[in-house]
Design an enzyme around this catalytic site. Structure first.
Site, PDB file in Angstrom:
ATOM      1  N   HIS A 124       1.277  -3.663   2.165  1.00  0.00           N
ATOM      2  CA  HIS A 124       0.249  -2.816   1.545  1.00  0.00           C
ATOM      3  C   HIS A 124      -1.061  -3.616   1.475  1.00  0.00           C
ATOM      4  CE1 HIS A 124      -1.664   0.006  -1.139  1.00  0.00           C
ATOM      5  NE2 HIS A 124      -1.751  -0.876  -2.120  1.00  0.00           N
ATOM      6  N   ARG A 181      -2.870   8.725   2.251  1.00  0.00           N
ATOM      7  CA  ARG A 181      -4.226   8.494   2.786  1.00  0.00           C
ATOM      8  C   ARG A 181      -4.253   8.730   4.295  1.00  0.00           C
ATOM      9  NH1 ARG A 181      -5.625   3.266  -1.056  1.00  0.00           N
ATOM     10  NH2 ARG A 181      -6.546   4.497  -2.733  1.00  0.00           N
ATOM     11  N   ASP A 202      -0.426   4.873   0.881  1.00  0.00           N
ATOM     12  CA  ASP A 202      -1.022   4.679   2.211  1.00  0.00           C
ATOM     13  C   ASP A 202      -0.677   5.849   3.132  1.00  0.00           C
ATOM     14  OD1 ASP A 202      -2.077   2.266   1.333  1.00  0.00           O
ATOM     15  OD2 ASP A 202      -0.303   1.134   1.936  1.00  0.00           O
ATOM     16  N   ARG A 223      -6.692  -7.489  -1.803  1.00  0.00           N
ATOM     17  CA  ARG A 223      -5.619  -7.350  -2.793  1.00  0.00           C
ATOM     18  C   ARG A 223      -4.969  -8.713  -3.030  1.00  0.00           C
ATOM     19  NH1 ARG A 223      -5.196  -2.721   0.605  1.00  0.00           N
ATOM     20  NH2 ARG A 223      -5.219  -0.748  -0.510  1.00  0.00           N
TER      21      ARG A 223
HETATM   22  N1  LIG Z   1       0.118  -0.392  -5.201  1.00  0.00           N
HETATM   23  C1  LIG Z   1      -0.904   0.429  -5.100  1.00  0.00           C
HETATM   24  O1  LIG Z   1      -0.897   1.338  -4.261  1.00  0.00           O
HETATM   25  C2  LIG Z   1      -2.113   0.264  -5.989  1.00  0.00           C
HETATM   26  C3  LIG Z   1      -3.161   1.208  -5.985  1.00  0.00           C
HETATM   27  C4  LIG Z   1      -4.241   1.019  -6.859  1.00  0.00           C
HETATM   28  C5  LIG Z   1      -4.275  -0.071  -7.715  1.00  0.00           C
HETATM   29  N2  LIG Z   1      -3.261  -0.971  -7.673  1.00  0.00           N
HETATM   30  C6  LIG Z   1      -3.227  -2.133  -8.576  1.00  0.00           C
HETATM   31  O2  LIG Z   1      -2.812  -1.687  -9.867  1.00  0.00           O
HETATM   32  C7  LIG Z   1      -3.296  -2.601 -10.860  1.00  0.00           C
HETATM   33  C8  LIG Z   1      -4.015  -1.829 -11.972  1.00  0.00           C
HETATM   34  O3  LIG Z   1      -5.211  -1.262 -11.488  1.00  0.00           O
HETATM   35  P1  LIG Z   1      -6.170  -0.445 -12.487  1.00  0.00           P
HETATM   36  O4  LIG Z   1      -7.275   0.081 -11.660  1.00  0.00           O
HETATM   37  O5  LIG Z   1      -5.385   0.453 -13.350  1.00  0.00           O
HETATM   38  O6  LIG Z   1      -6.729  -1.656 -13.406  1.00  0.00           O
HETATM   39  P2  LIG Z   1      -7.303  -1.556 -14.900  1.00  0.00           P
HETATM   40  O7  LIG Z   1      -8.053  -2.798 -15.153  1.00  0.00           O
HETATM   41  O8  LIG Z   1      -7.968  -0.251 -15.111  1.00  0.00           O
HETATM   42  O9  LIG Z   1      -5.969  -1.564 -15.789  1.00  0.00           O
HETATM   43  C9  LIG Z   1      -5.124  -2.660 -15.899  1.00  0.00           C
HETATM   44  C10 LIG Z   1      -4.592  -2.662 -17.317  1.00  0.00           C
HETATM   45  O10 LIG Z   1      -3.593  -3.685 -17.426  1.00  0.00           O
HETATM   46  C11 LIG Z   1      -3.671  -4.172 -18.760  1.00  0.00           C
HETATM   47  N3  LIG Z   1      -2.963  -5.448 -18.870  1.00  0.00           N
HETATM   48  C12 LIG Z   1      -3.376  -6.679 -18.456  1.00  0.00           C
HETATM   49  N4  LIG Z   1      -2.441  -7.592 -18.764  1.00  0.00           N
HETATM   50  C13 LIG Z   1      -1.434  -6.937 -19.373  1.00  0.00           C
HETATM   51  C14 LIG Z   1      -0.190  -7.333 -19.903  1.00  0.00           C
HETATM   52  N5  LIG Z   1       0.224  -8.604 -19.877  1.00  0.00           N
HETATM   53  N6  LIG Z   1       0.613  -6.381 -20.465  1.00  0.00           N
HETATM   54  C15 LIG Z   1       0.230  -5.095 -20.501  1.00  0.00           C
HETATM   55  N7  LIG Z   1      -0.943  -4.663 -20.004  1.00  0.00           N
HETATM   56  C16 LIG Z   1      -1.759  -5.564 -19.451  1.00  0.00           C
HETATM   57  C17 LIG Z   1      -5.162  -4.260 -19.032  1.00  0.00           C
HETATM   58  O11 LIG Z   1      -5.451  -4.352 -20.417  1.00  0.00           O
HETATM   59  C18 LIG Z   1      -5.664  -2.974 -18.383  1.00  0.00           C
HETATM   60  O12 LIG Z   1      -5.745  -1.903 -19.316  1.00  0.00           O
HETATM   61  C19 LIG Z   1      -4.208  -3.577 -10.092  1.00  0.00           C
HETATM   62  O13 LIG Z   1      -3.490  -4.764  -9.792  1.00  0.00           O
HETATM   63  C20 LIG Z   1      -4.536  -2.828  -8.822  1.00  0.00           C
HETATM   64  O14 LIG Z   1      -4.898  -3.669  -7.783  1.00  0.00           O
HETATM   65  C21 LIG Z   1      -2.188  -0.820  -6.847  1.00  0.00           C
END
Ligand SMILES: NC(=O)c1ccc[n+]([C@@H]2O[C@H](COP(=O)([O-])OP(=O)(O)OC[C@H]3O[C@@H](n4cnc5c(N)ncnc54)[C@H](O)[C@@H]3O)[C@@H](O)[C@H]2O)c1
Length: 312
Positions: A175, A151, A148, A88
């Site tokens: 995380h 999970r 988490d 991450r």
């Molecule tokens: N905290 C958690 O528990 C957790 C869990 C899963 C994923 N995540 C994180 O969440 C984020 C998203 O994951 P995902 O699988 O949905 O990715 P994804 O690629 O499917 O979606 C990300 C979206 O963000 C958009 N984006 C990029 N820049 C942007 C901006 N400036 N303004 C608006 N939109 C913008 C993209 O166009 C895309 O549609 C990642 O960083 C991932 O690591 C966090």
């Protein structure tokens, strides 16, 4: 009442879908930078209304923050997800720029917004959002511990042959695959300590499997997971919007709690209408305390990158 989800990708769209199904607000805005993408996802979700019977309205928007004006709670999911083999933490450079700009845009139109940060590396993105916006700490919530912990309960339920709903178990710390701390000694099965039913080896395995929970899915799916992250984000929003005062672990700014300063890290909190309403203290044993300090050290090193690269 209005809720905004920024990023209409896998996690953002699933979060919005859960929020709409729960009818947490009359109006939900799904915003993405990719032309037409959020509009398409919002229409797809809207077309389930006839089948699922909800009345909340969801609107997709391409990068126009004026549509988010008056948002009570916003969820930031924009940014790159992990690919197999990636940590991450490797996402920091790209996602820092995105998250900072998104938070500032949200605040321009919704000065009273409570922000839930999901983008990774989540603890550092939460710290960045807090520092960049200057918002009080109760209004910046990092979502990671909720996922988490879910999970962790899954792993316990599999091993015990128990209903996940009967389990109480939390994960604190960062995380990250190596920074999270599943508190197995505090976990209960309908108030009975789970340690009564598991050998030391089984306990170790459950903790290890929980820690690599996200990485395991990334390897299987080819990108990071979204069903449980989306449901976890919506649960956090629900507790705030409905003032449920539920106990979650969330990444929150610490000012002396758990022996830490100037860092956002996962600890048990109460979430209600004001966001983080309470940080709960916990009696950790020496081993858990040492793990928490080590976790803080790793997250602090990550936060320092924000200063070294001039993001902050
Ligand atoms: N905290 C958690 O528990 C957790 C869990 C899963 C994923 N995540 C994180 O969440 C984020 C998203 O994951 P995902 O699988 O949905 O990715 P994804 O690629 O499917 O979606 C990300 C979206 O963000 C958009 N984006 C990029 N820049 C942007 C901006 N400036 N303004 C608006 N939109 C913008 C993209 O166009 C895309 O549609 C990642 O960083 C991932 O690591 C966090």
């Amino acid at each position: 009442m209005k809720i905004t989800v920024v990023g209409a990708g896998a996690v953002g769209a699933t979060t919005a879908d859960n929020i709409v199904r729960k009818e947490l607000a009359e109006e939900i805005i799904l915003l993405d930078i990719k032309e037409g993408f959020a509009e398409g996802k919002a229409q797809d979700i809207s077309q389930t209304a006839a089948l699922l019977g909800f009345d909340s309205k969801i609107t997709g928007i391409t990068n126009d923050y004026s549509a988010t004006a008056g948002t009570s709670v916003a969820v930031i999911t924009s940014g790159l997800p992990r690919k197999p083999g990636m940590t991450r933490e490797e996402l920091i450079g790209t996602n820092a720029g995105i998250v900072r700009a998104v938070a500032e845009n949200l605040l321009k139109y919704s000065p009273n917004v409570i922000i839930v940060v999901v983008s990774n590396p989540m603890d550092t993105m939460t710290y960045l959002t807090l520092k960049a916006t200057g918002l009080p700490k109760n209004r910046i919530i990092g979502m990671g511990g909720t996922l988490d912990s879910a999970r962790f309960k899954y792993q316990l339920s599999q091993r015990l042959g128990a209903s996940s709903a009967d389990l109480n178990a939390i994960v604190i710390g960062g995380h990250g695959d190596t920074t999270m701390i599943p508190l197995i000694k505090h976990a209960t099965w309908n108030s009975l300590p789970v340690t009564e039913f598991l050998s030391a080896g089984e306990q170790q395995q459950i903790v290890a499997d929980t820690m690599v929970g996200g990485a395991t899915l990334t390897k299987l799916i080819g990108t990071s997971a979204w069903y449980a992250p989306g449901a976890s984000s919506a649960a956090v929003v629900e507790s705030i919007i409905r003032d449920q005062k539920k106990l979650f672990t969330a990444s929150v700014y610490l000012e002396g709690e758990y022996g830490q300063q100037d860092i956002t890290l996962g600890v048990p909190v109460v979430l209600g209408k004001d966001g983080i309403e309470k940080i709960l203290p916990l009696n950790l044993d020496t081993e858990e305390e040492a793990a928490f300090a080590k976790s803080a050290e790793a997250v602090r090193a990550m936060n320092n990158v924000l200063y070294e690269t001039g993001v902050l």
